[in-house]
Design a protein around this motif. Structure first.
Motif, PDB file in Angstrom:
ATOM      1  N   ALA A 132       0.678  -1.064  -0.001  1.00  0.00           N
ATOM      2  CA  ALA A 132      -0.016   0.088  -0.080  1.00  0.00           C
ATOM      3  C   ALA A 132       0.982   1.058  -0.072  1.00  0.00           C
ATOM      4  O   ALA A 132       0.467   2.184  -0.576  1.00  0.00           O
ATOM      5  CB  ALA A 132      -1.069   0.025   1.115  1.00  0.00           C
ATOM      6  N   GLY A 133       1.958   1.116   0.575  1.00  0.00           N
ATOM      7  CA  GLY A 133       2.896   2.166   0.800  1.00  0.00           C
ATOM      8  C   GLY A 133       3.364   2.556  -0.430  1.00  0.00           C
ATOM      9  O   GLY A 133       3.720   3.587  -1.041  1.00  0.00           O
ATOM     10  N   LEU A 135       2.402   1.784  -3.631  1.00  0.00           N
ATOM     11  CA  LEU A 135       1.409   2.208  -4.432  1.00  0.00           C
ATOM     12  C   LEU A 135       0.986   3.759  -4.188  1.00  0.00           C
ATOM     13  O   LEU A 135       0.687   4.455  -5.229  1.00  0.00           O
ATOM     14  CB  LEU A 135       0.120   1.286  -4.309  1.00  0.00           C
ATOM     15  N   SER A 136       1.124   3.936  -2.843  1.00  0.00           N
ATOM     16  CA  SER A 136       0.858   5.531  -2.732  1.00  0.00           C
ATOM     17  C   SER A 136       1.724   6.528  -3.108  1.00  0.00           C
ATOM     18  O   SER A 136       1.717   7.541  -3.104  1.00  0.00           O
ATOM     19  CB  SER A 136       0.385   5.545  -1.048  1.00  0.00           C
ATOM     20  N   GLY A 137       2.852   5.929  -3.660  1.00  0.00           N
ATOM     21  CA  GLY A 137       3.863   6.699  -4.065  1.00  0.00           C
ATOM     22  C   GLY A 137       4.904   7.448  -2.993  1.00  0.00           C
ATOM     23  O   GLY A 137       5.568   8.203  -3.435  1.00  0.00           O
ATOM     24  N   ASN A 138       4.827   6.806  -1.781  1.00  0.00           N
ATOM     25  CA  ASN A 138       5.663   7.325  -0.598  1.00  0.00           C
ATOM     26  C   ASN A 138       6.960   6.910  -0.996  1.00  0.00           C
ATOM     27  O   ASN A 138       7.439   5.673  -1.395  1.00  0.00           O
ATOM     28  CB  ASN A 138       5.362   6.680   0.541  1.00  0.00           C
ATOM     29  N   ALA A 200      -6.695   0.771   1.506  1.00  0.00           N
ATOM     30  CA  ALA A 200      -5.228   1.675   1.345  1.00  0.00           C
ATOM     31  C   ALA A 200      -5.623   3.159   1.530  1.00  0.00           C
ATOM     32  O   ALA A 200      -4.886   3.793   2.057  1.00  0.00           O
ATOM     33  CB  ALA A 200      -4.708   1.358  -0.040  1.00  0.00           C
ATOM     34  N   LYS A 201      -6.655   3.692   0.816  1.00  0.00           N
ATOM     35  CA  LYS A 201      -6.974   5.249   0.634  1.00  0.00           C
ATOM     36  C   LYS A 201      -7.252   5.586   2.110  1.00  0.00           C
ATOM     37  O   LYS A 201      -7.001   6.908   2.570  1.00  0.00           O
ATOM     38  CB  LYS A 201      -8.026   5.268  -0.006  1.00  0.00           C
ATOM     39  N   TYR A 202      -7.785   4.671   2.857  1.00  0.00           N
ATOM     40  CA  TYR A 202      -8.078   5.218   4.339  1.00  0.00           C
ATOM     41  C   TYR A 202      -6.632   5.126   5.135  1.00  0.00           C
ATOM     42  O   TYR A 202      -6.577   5.511   6.275  1.00  0.00           O
ATOM     43  CB  TYR A 202      -8.993   4.384   5.093  1.00  0.00           C
ATOM     44  N   THR A 204      -3.382   5.172   4.142  1.00  0.00           N
ATOM     45  CA  THR A 204      -2.337   6.102   3.911  1.00  0.00           C
ATOM     46  C   THR A 204      -2.094   7.125   5.068  1.00  0.00           C
ATOM     47  O   THR A 204      -0.748   7.112   5.379  1.00  0.00           O
ATOM     48  CB  THR A 204      -2.512   6.762   2.521  1.00  0.00           C
ATOM     49  N   LEU A 207      -0.222   5.160   7.808  1.00  0.00           N
ATOM     50  CA  LEU A 207       0.521   4.058   7.340  1.00  0.00           C
ATOM     51  C   LEU A 207       1.828   3.835   8.310  1.00  0.00           C
ATOM     52  O   LEU A 207       2.143   2.526   8.557  1.00  0.00           O
ATOM     53  CB  LEU A 207       1.138   4.530   6.038  1.00  0.00           C
TER      54      LEU A 207
END
Length: 258
Positions: A132-133, A135-138, A200-202, A204, A207
């Motif tokens: 998830a991290g 994919l979030s672009g972190n 994931a959107k919740y 982020t 995280l």
């Protein structure tokens, strides 16, 4: 699709380990079992540090000297969660006749599988959180690093699959059924990882806490179960050496691939 296979990698490790029941004797050599337990503990500790706790603190670098707070809070919550599960879910450890958690009439084989399943929940959460991290672009969590964690978990899941299926075979269960039980113990990992990704959107914003939570849960398993079992009786140095090997391997994977 790549993420799907990434979440499945740890499950494949468990499945391959459980398949040992088709090729090995009814009982796992005690020294081999100690080695497996120590190796799994080493991988989990290294993964908790390099793949989970350090990224959790790096994500909060803007907090300066207080960057440890989310990691510390998440870690302690993870410890507390596994302690709660340990007390409320009936399960049985290897070479033990009395189950932990509430008293129940479940079969011994079922409680053995439940014990390993409890181990696998935090591993599934950690894989899902890292993907998830990524994919979030972190910037602190890369897709390569996420796959490194998944591969590391799969490597330590291989002996776990054998450790659960071989004793079941030794207790008189058929090879096929022992394999199914051993494989089923790892099914919770892609499920937990998939649920984490769906949220994931919740997730982020929190995280760092989730990564540290997974680390705390994994460390609980290591300290409360894996290390004591690997150090029990004679030849405890086997477990210690295997721990070192697992730790170094996971560290190398994370740094080289991450």
């Amino acid at each position: 699709m790549n993420v799907f296979w990434g979440l499945m990698i740890p499950f494949f490790g468990t499945t391959l380990g459980a398949a040992c029941v088709f090729f090995m004797k009814k009982e796992l050599n005690p020294l081999v079992q100690k080695g497996f337990l120590g190796f799994a503990a080493g991988v989990m500790v290294a993964a908790s540090v390099w793949s989970l706790l350090i990224p959790a603190m790096d994500m909060n670098a803007r907090m300066g000297r207080l960057a440890f707070i989310p990691a510390a809070v998440g870690f302690l919550i993870g410890i507390g969660f596994l302690l709660f599960m340990d007390r409320t879910v009936p399960h049985l450890h290897l070479d033990s006749e009395e189950n932990e958690g509430p008293k129940c009439n479940l079969k011994k084989t079922t409680m053995l599988v439940l014990a390993v399943t409890l181990h696998n929940i935090p591993e599934g959460l950690s894989a899902g959180a890292v993907f998830a991290g990524a994919l979030s672009g972190n910037e602190t969590v890369t897709m390569a690093g996420a796959f490194a964690l998944a591969i590391g978990i799969a490597i330590q899941n291989f002996p776990e699959g054998a450790i659960i299926s071989m004793p079941l075979r030794g207790n008189g269960m058929s090879r096929r059924k022992s394999f199914v039980y051993g494989t089923a113990s790892g099914a919770v990992e892609p499920i937990a990882g998939g649920l984490t990704l769906l949220l994931a959107k919740y997730i982020t914003p929190v995280l760092p806490y989730l990564l540290a939570f997974a680390a705390g849960a994994m460390i609980y398993v290591v300290v409360e179960e894996l290390i004591p079992e690997a150090s029990e009786g004679e030849h405890s140095n086997i477990g210690t050496l295997a721990f070192a090997g697992g730790f170094v391997l996971m560290m190398v994977l994370d740094v080289a691939l991450g």
